[in-house]
Design a protein around this motif. Sequence first.
Motif, short mmCIF file in Angstrom:
data_model
loop_
_atom_site.label_atom_id
_atom_site.label_comp_id
_atom_site.label_asym_id
_atom_site.label_seq_id
_atom_site.Cartn_x
_atom_site.Cartn_y
_atom_site.Cartn_z
N VAL A 224 5.75 -12.62 1.17
CA VAL A 224 5.81 -11.16 1.40
C VAL A 224 6.68 -10.86 2.62
O VAL A 224 7.53 -9.96 2.59
N THR A 225 6.50 -11.64 3.71
CA THR A 225 7.28 -11.43 4.94
C THR A 225 8.77 -11.60 4.67
O THR A 225 9.58 -10.71 4.98
N ILE A 226 9.14 -12.75 4.10
CA ILE A 226 10.56 -13.02 3.84
C ILE A 226 11.12 -12.03 2.82
O ILE A 226 12.25 -11.54 2.96
N GLY A 227 10.33 -11.72 1.79
CA GLY A 227 10.79 -10.78 0.78
C GLY A 227 11.12 -9.41 1.37
O GLY A 227 12.16 -8.82 1.07
N ILE A 228 10.24 -8.91 2.23
CA ILE A 228 10.47 -7.60 2.86
C ILE A 228 11.70 -7.65 3.77
O ILE A 228 12.59 -6.78 3.70
N LEU A 229 11.79 -8.68 4.62
CA LEU A 229 12.88 -8.76 5.59
C LEU A 229 14.23 -8.89 4.91
O LEU A 229 15.20 -8.22 5.28
N VAL A 230 14.31 -9.78 3.93
CA VAL A 230 15.58 -10.00 3.23
C VAL A 230 15.97 -8.76 2.44
O VAL A 230 17.14 -8.32 2.47
N THR A 231 15.02 -8.17 1.74
CA THR A 231 15.32 -6.98 0.93
C THR A 231 15.82 -5.83 1.81
O THR A 231 16.81 -5.17 1.47
N VAL A 232 15.16 -5.60 2.93
CA VAL A 232 15.57 -4.52 3.82
C VAL A 232 16.96 -4.79 4.40
O VAL A 232 17.82 -3.90 4.45
N HIS A 233 17.19 -6.03 4.84
CA HIS A 233 18.50 -6.38 5.42
C HIS A 233 19.62 -6.17 4.40
O HIS A 233 20.63 -5.51 4.70
#
Length: 457
Positions: A12-21
């Motif tokens: 969830v953490t990586i998914g949110i960060l990568v998607t937002v970036h």
Amino acid sequence: MSLLIIIPAFLVTIGILVTVHEFGHYWVARRLGVKVLRFSVGFGKPLWTRVSKDADRVEYVIAALPLGGYVKMLDEREFDENTQIPEKELHRAFNRQVLWKRAAIVFAGPLANFLLAIAVYALTFVLGVDTFRPVVEVRKDTPAALAGFQTGDTLTAINGEAVTSWDDLHMLLIEDYLTSPRLEISVTTPEGNNVQRVLDLGDKPMFKDETDFLNKAGLGLWMRGIGIAGVLEGSAAAQAGLQAGDKVLSVGGTAPQSVQDFIQIIQQHAEQTIALQIRRGDNDVSINVTPQSKDLDGKTVGSLGANVGAYMTDAVRAELAFTQRYGVFDALWLGMVKTKQMSVVTLKLMGRMLTGEVALKNISGPVTIAQFAGTTASIGLGAFLGFLAIVSISLGVLNLLPIPMLDGGHLMYYLVEWVKGSPVSAEVEAVGLRIGMALIGCLMVLALYNDFMRLMN
């Protein structure tokens, strides 16, 4: 901690960060008229694909390797000699855009991470942040003790900036220390007097290892409760019948105010029997213990042979704990302030790694990130959101470093292009790409090594 918590929290953490970036790059590119071919979260084999129904037919992908993502845009440099972009779409190619448009598209990724951090911090302040009043316990023979700080002091300001919570104290101490190791701190004593004290940390390496900054300074939250965390076999504590989990109420009829007070009393009673009042479960127990003699820095002191730690009593929690909660506009402002603080601190710490003032072992990789994601998720939403904001800021700062392959490397090329009036050559970009790959590769190896060592320890 269970992998059933760690793995989902990490994804969830990586998914949110990568998607937002990547959405930052994607959104600005489309707004500026650049054609986007693919938006991918993750690398490698696609696990899920969807093609948009508009004329651009953008391909949205979730791929197998979640450690990153990319936005593929129409670009003449990525086509071979046998493939040409239709004339009617040449004006939408990334490489044909004016300098400011290319720079805006590249900068939008890190900017999106900073905006995410602001929004997350603001949300936590609206929901309410559980924290404590900045009342400290001072450890003996530490910089704080030498500066005159006393257990029970309430820290109210650092270099003139107000401190309202334990979180404020931690952040301001680090931020101001990175500017100057000499800190002027306003204090309210337990007697109610307002005094000024100077905490000078200039002679102490504060970031040479992973020990907590406040602990090195000699400050801790004044929890007042004293507990036995473990007992060594054959020790004075074991012989007296002390057990892990016992809570110390009094020593020789006196209630110690801190772990340091308790240790000091024990050290002063080598080979002398002393009465302990202990709470064990729901019962109060009286125990007589005779601390064994041991040598400490050339002096004979008493030793229990037990691991002693602090815990927060219900009475202290009721006194010190409170919830910081703000309206939407105040929360947004505080979110911006905290994001700026974290960004500056992160950048300064990175800079001090180059000079050796900050140990490279502080660099963390995906394993440590996964562990913290799981830990904060198990604590609650507020803790997880705070962790998400910190990692988002770190990702934004890292991507702005002038290293080829990163967004900052592209912005560095654009700066050169702006100065000289023409783009850097393909040869220079190729050399820069190899240098960037080597640097990023070394950084990843170091981060994974640090992760491995943390697991081993």
